[in-house]
Write a protein that holds these residues in place. Structure first.
Motif, PDB file in Angstrom:
ATOM      1  N   ASN A 155     -10.235  -4.294   3.064  1.00 36.06           N
ATOM      2  CA  ASN A 155     -11.224  -5.320   3.838  1.00 36.06           C
ATOM      3  C   ASN A 155     -10.294  -6.620   3.725  1.00 36.06           C
ATOM      4  N   ASP A 156      -9.456  -7.148   4.457  1.00 34.18           N
ATOM      5  CA  ASP A 156      -9.017  -8.498   4.522  1.00 34.18           C
ATOM      6  C   ASP A 156      -8.069  -8.771   5.815  1.00 34.18           C
ATOM      7  N   LYS A 157      -7.891  -9.653   6.228  1.00 39.76           N
ATOM      8  CA  LYS A 157      -7.117 -10.119   7.437  1.00 39.76           C
ATOM      9  C   LYS A 157      -5.743 -10.337   7.427  1.00 39.76           C
ATOM     10  N   GLU A 158      -5.122  -9.912   6.347  1.00 40.60           N
ATOM     11  CA  GLU A 158      -3.835  -9.895   6.157  1.00 40.60           C
ATOM     12  C   GLU A 158      -3.043  -8.816   6.808  1.00 40.60           C
ATOM     13  N   THR A 159      -1.609  -8.812   7.102  1.00 40.57           N
ATOM     14  CA  THR A 159      -0.928  -7.775   7.622  1.00 40.57           C
ATOM     15  C   THR A 159      -0.475  -7.036   6.338  1.00 40.57           C
ATOM     16  N   ASN A 160      -0.740  -5.722   6.373  1.00 39.27           N
ATOM     17  CA  ASN A 160      -0.321  -5.048   5.139  1.00 39.27           C
ATOM     18  C   ASN A 160       0.516  -3.952   5.390  1.00 39.27           C
ATOM     19  N   ASP A 161       1.467  -3.795   4.468  1.00 39.00           N
ATOM     20  CA  ASP A 161       2.635  -2.668   4.596  1.00 39.00           C
ATOM     21  C   ASP A 161       1.922  -1.546   4.159  1.00 39.00           C
ATOM     22  N   PHE A 162       1.977  -0.310   4.757  1.00 38.18           N
ATOM     23  CA  PHE A 162       1.560   1.054   3.969  1.00 38.18           C
ATOM     24  C   PHE A 162       2.980   1.573   4.129  1.00 38.18           C
ATOM     25  N   ILE A 163       3.071   2.449   2.755  1.00 42.71           N
ATOM     26  CA  ILE A 163       4.303   3.306   2.689  1.00 42.71           C
ATOM     27  C   ILE A 163       3.794   4.663   2.478  1.00 42.71           C
ATOM     28  N   ILE A 164       4.026   5.727   3.460  1.00 45.61           N
ATOM     29  CA  ILE A 164       3.591   7.014   3.112  1.00 45.61           C
ATOM     30  C   ILE A 164       4.825   8.065   3.107  1.00 45.61           C
ATOM     31  N   ARG A 165       5.038   8.889   2.166  1.00 52.68           N
ATOM     32  CA  ARG A 165       6.040   9.635   1.802  1.00 52.68           C
ATOM     33  C   ARG A 165       5.695  10.930   2.470  1.00 52.68           C
ATOM     34  N   VAL A 166       6.159  11.190   3.689  1.00 54.34           N
ATOM     35  CA  VAL A 166       5.890  12.418   4.560  1.00 54.34           C
ATOM     36  C   VAL A 166       7.049  13.608   4.282  1.00 54.34           C
ATOM     37  N   GLY A 167       8.368  13.219   3.857  1.00 57.44           N
ATOM     38  CA  GLY A 167       9.136  14.024   3.514  1.00 57.44           C
ATOM     39  C   GLY A 167       9.003  15.107   2.699  1.00 57.44           C
ATOM     40  N   ASN A 168       7.868  14.960   1.733  1.00 60.19           N
ATOM     41  CA  ASN A 168       7.402  16.147   0.884  1.00 60.19           C
ATOM     42  C   ASN A 168       6.449  17.165   1.658  1.00 60.19           C
ATOM     43  N   GLN A 169       6.055  17.032   2.696  1.00 59.19           N
ATOM     44  CA  GLN A 169       5.056  17.607   3.355  1.00 59.19           C
ATOM     45  C   GLN A 169       5.975  18.881   3.982  1.00 59.19           C
TER      46      GLN A 169
END
Length: 165
Positions: free
Chosen positions: A120-134
């Protein structure tokens, strides 16, 4: 703080970037004036930016609450799939935290997905998700990704598939 930083550095050195960022964020919360955790988060994000394979979302879009948007892309080469991350730059347009649900698949249907908690903020956030292990990510020729915004509007700046190799 020192224990959390040591754990974060170990995760960074073993290229488990998603968990390293979580630990650096925890350290940043513990000592907000200490610059090292933010520097390392920025370093990881820049590294993943520099090692981009393809951009799934290339320009700003808004995904409204309870709407699914689907994006096509060329399958990632099998030789780099196990080291893939998805980097998402997004901004919450509402006044509450909510979840973004990502799904991916190929011509034969859905193969998997992941959930991202949007703060809950108005900042642009970076989300990093590791998918290579799926398993279904690295074993299948995925060529689409969808994003469902659950209970909130989100502005997506970029969705990028990247590699740590």
């Amino acid at each position: 703080y020192d224990v959390v930083i040591a754990e974060a550095d170990n995760l960074y050195n073993t290229r488990v970037y998603d968990k390293a960022i979580q630990s650096y964020q925890q350290a940043r919360f513990m000592l907000p004036d200490e610059p090292y955790p933010s520097e390392m988060i920025n370093k990881i994000t820049k590294y993943l930016d520099d090692n981009a394979i393809t951009d799934v979302v290339k320009e700003k879009i808004v995904i409204n609450s309870e709407v699914t948007e689907k994006f096509d892309f060329d399958p990632i080469p099998v030789t780099v799939r196990k080291s893939n991350y998805v980097l998402v730059k997004a901004r919450n347009l509402t006044d509450r935290a909510f979840k973004m649900i990502f799904s991916y698949g190929g011509d034969n249907g859905k193969n998997g997905g992941f959930v991202v908690q949007v703060p809950n903020d108005k900042e642009t956030n970076d989300f990093i998700i590791r998918v290579g292990n799926q398993y279904k990510w690295f074993a299948e020729d995925n060529n689409w990704m969808s994003i469902y915004s659950q209970n909130g509007d989100i502005e997506i700046n970029i969705v990028r598939i990247t590699t740590s190799n």
